[in-house]
Scaffold this active site. Structure first.
Site, PDB file in Angstrom:
ATOM      1  N   ASP A   6       0.742  -0.913  -0.424  1.00 54.12           N
ATOM      2  CA  ASP A   6      -0.050  -0.090   0.059  1.00 54.12           C
ATOM      3  C   ASP A   6       0.857   1.167   0.014  1.00 54.12           C
ATOM      4  O   ASP A   6       2.497   1.045   0.090  1.00 54.12           O
ATOM      5  CB  ASP A   6      -0.531  -0.025   0.900  1.00 54.12           C
ATOM      6  CG  ASP A   6      -1.195   1.223   1.574  1.00 54.12           C
ATOM      7  OD1 ASP A   6      -2.334   1.994   0.507  1.00 54.12           O
ATOM      8  OD2 ASP A   6      -2.063   1.664   2.104  1.00 54.12           O
ATOM      9  N   SER A   7       0.469   2.466  -0.484  1.00 57.40           N
ATOM     10  CA  SER A   7       0.572   3.978  -0.663  1.00 57.40           C
ATOM     11  C   SER A   7       1.980   3.844   1.313  1.00 57.40           C
ATOM     12  O   SER A   7       2.533   4.806   1.973  1.00 57.40           O
ATOM     13  CB  SER A   7       0.030   4.960  -0.653  1.00 57.40           C
ATOM     14  OG  SER A   7      -0.723   4.802   0.592  1.00 57.40           O
ATOM     15  N   CYS A  69      -4.538  -1.345  -1.580  1.00 61.08           N
ATOM     16  CA  CYS A  69      -4.503  -0.226  -1.953  1.00 61.08           C
ATOM     17  C   CYS A  69      -5.595  -0.443  -3.337  1.00 61.08           C
ATOM     18  O   CYS A  69      -5.641  -0.201  -4.859  1.00 61.08           O
ATOM     19  CB  CYS A  69      -2.990   0.597  -2.795  1.00 61.08           C
ATOM     20  SG  CYS A  69      -3.552   2.343  -3.079  1.00 61.08           S
ATOM     21  N   GLU A 148      -2.718   7.845   8.741  1.00 54.01           N
ATOM     22  CA  GLU A 148      -1.424   7.355   8.999  1.00 54.01           C
ATOM     23  C   GLU A 148      -1.349   8.383  10.626  1.00 54.01           C
ATOM     24  O   GLU A 148      -0.488   8.106  10.548  1.00 54.01           O
ATOM     25  CB  GLU A 148      -1.662   8.020   8.148  1.00 54.01           C
ATOM     26  CG  GLU A 148      -0.789   7.442   6.970  1.00 54.01           C
ATOM     27  CD  GLU A 148       0.219   6.657   6.004  1.00 54.01           C
ATOM     28  OE1 GLU A 148       1.055   6.912   7.000  1.00 54.01           O
ATOM     29  OE2 GLU A 148      -0.422   5.318   5.561  1.00 54.01           O
ATOM     30  N   CYS A 180     -10.813   2.474   0.213  1.00 51.49           N
ATOM     31  CA  CYS A 180      -9.259   2.999   0.560  1.00 51.49           C
ATOM     32  C   CYS A 180      -9.208   1.774   1.945  1.00 51.49           C
ATOM     33  O   CYS A 180     -10.227   1.999   2.745  1.00 51.49           O
ATOM     34  CB  CYS A 180      -9.346   4.012   0.131  1.00 51.49           C
ATOM     35  SG  CYS A 180      -7.792   4.507   1.198  1.00 51.49           S
ATOM     36  N   HIS A 182      -7.101   2.471   3.570  1.00 46.80           N
ATOM     37  CA  HIS A 182      -6.928   3.581   5.107  1.00 46.80           C
ATOM     38  C   HIS A 182      -8.230   3.930   5.887  1.00 46.80           C
ATOM     39  O   HIS A 182      -7.759   3.105   6.983  1.00 46.80           O
ATOM     40  CB  HIS A 182      -6.031   4.916   4.915  1.00 46.80           C
ATOM     41  CG  HIS A 182      -5.329   4.670   4.067  1.00 46.80           C
ATOM     42  ND1 HIS A 182      -4.574   4.535   3.273  1.00 46.80           N
ATOM     43  CD2 HIS A 182      -4.451   5.655   4.984  1.00 46.80           C
ATOM     44  CE1 HIS A 182      -2.949   4.383   3.123  1.00 46.80           C
ATOM     45  NE2 HIS A 182      -2.889   4.945   4.809  1.00 46.80           N
TER      46      HIS A 182
HETATM   47  N1  DGL Z   1      -4.669   2.870   1.157  1.00 47.02           N
HETATM   48  C1  DGL Z   1      -5.161   3.248  -0.686  1.00 47.02           C
HETATM   49  C2  DGL Z   1      -6.350   3.317  -1.042  1.00 47.02           C
HETATM   50  O1  DGL Z   1      -6.483   2.051  -0.611  1.00 47.02           O
HETATM   51  C3  DGL Z   1      -4.171   4.627  -0.893  1.00 47.02           C
HETATM   52  C4  DGL Z   1      -4.875   5.913  -0.115  1.00 47.02           C
HETATM   53  C5  DGL Z   1      -3.401   6.742  -0.439  1.00 47.02           C
HETATM   54  O2  DGL Z   1      -2.380   6.798  -0.612  1.00 47.02           O
HETATM   55  O3  DGL Z   1      -4.022   8.011  -0.829  1.00 47.02           O
HETATM   56  O4  DGL Z   1      -6.418   4.208  -2.408  1.00 47.02           O
END
Ligand code: DGL
Length: 263
Positions: A6-7, A69, A148, A180, A182
């Site tokens: 993931d990012s 992600c 985060e 997402c 996150h």
């Molecule tokens: N967790 C990621 C997603 O599902 C990336 C979020 C990000 O880095 O903007 O899109």
């Protein structure tokens, strides 16, 4: 071995689901925290970062990758297939679409990063399965830094959730896709905002179901499991959030995935 990436810390929501179901599975996790967020970047940049992340994981022993992600799942799959033709790839969007299309009574909300929402990949996938579905989407870019930062229950997070989710709430969706990885970190605040009657679908459990059905050997218990947590930028907060979220001790390793992240 599974490589999950993931990012940043968002893919740890997939790791948590994995550990709850298969505590002795082996995996290597990569969070590209030095370059996060990805969701505000162009499709080309997201695809380039995804390929760099994936190559790093493969060079460190992963043979099956979980693109944990949505932004990468929306924009980087072709680039990943081209760059790593022999590597099995699981993305997180198709599994969540399948679950939502199955359970929705007719109105689905989708929240995600700008990159994911502007791709329309969820609407397209949902209406391909059920053309009568009404789909309302909203991008929630501030949710990623709030997650985060560990501000999972902060007053500011509730205020921002109110702003982002009011259109979703007004549309009276019966199902909400957290598009997402996150966002499961913020499930309490999101659920509170949209109401208990809205069913939340998230990618971690949906993708784990697909891996279990299609490649269960990747989830097998190991007598000495390898469980590595690697980040391109790592600070005390990363470890703290990872440990709180996963409920276990985490040793964070530093990863250099591209020339951009080298000191
Ligand atoms: N967790 C990621 C997603 O599902 C990336 C979020 C990000 O880095 O903007 O899109």
């Amino acid at each position: 071995m599974l490589g999950i990436f993931d990012s940043g810390i968002g893919g740890l929501t997939v790791v948590r689901e994995l550990l709850q179901r298969h505590p002795d599975a082996s995996f290597i996790y990569l969070g590209d925290t030095a370059r996060a967020p990805y969701g505000n970047k162009s499709p080309e940049t997201i695809a380039r970062y995804a390929v760099e992340d994936a190559r790093w994981l493969v060079s460190h022993g992963a043979d099956t990758l979980v693109v944990a992600c949505n932004s990468m799942s929306a924009h980087a799959m072709q680039a990943l297939r081209d760059a790593l033709p022999g590597t099995r790839l699981f993305e997180v969007i198709t599994p969540a679409v399948a679950v939502a299309a199955k359970v929705s009574k007719g109105r689905v909300g989708v929240i995600g990063t700008r990159a994911t929402v502007s791709s329309h990949i969820y609407e397209d996938g949902l209406t391909r399965i059920r053309p009568e579905l009404r789909v309302v989407s909203a991008s929630c870019p501030l949710f990623v830094p709030l997650a985060e930062e560990g501000m999972h229950h902060a007053r500011e997070t509730k205020m921002i959730a109110r702003r982002y989710l009011t259109p979703i709430q007004r549309a009276q969706v019966d199902t909400l896709i957290l598009g997402c990885t996150h966002y499961p970190l913020l499930t309490d605040v999101i659920q509170q905002r949209v109401g208990r009657n809205t069913r939340i679908v998230d990618s971690p459990s949906a993708v784990l179901d697909v891996i279990a059905a299609e490649d269960a050997s990747q989830l097998a218990a190991q007598s000495r499991p390898v469980q590595r947590y690697c980040f391109t930028e790592e600070n005390a907060r990363t470890r703290e959030i990872a440990e709180n979220w996963l409920g276990c001790a985490v040793t964070c390793e530093r990863a250099d995935v591209s020339p951009l992240t080298k000191p």
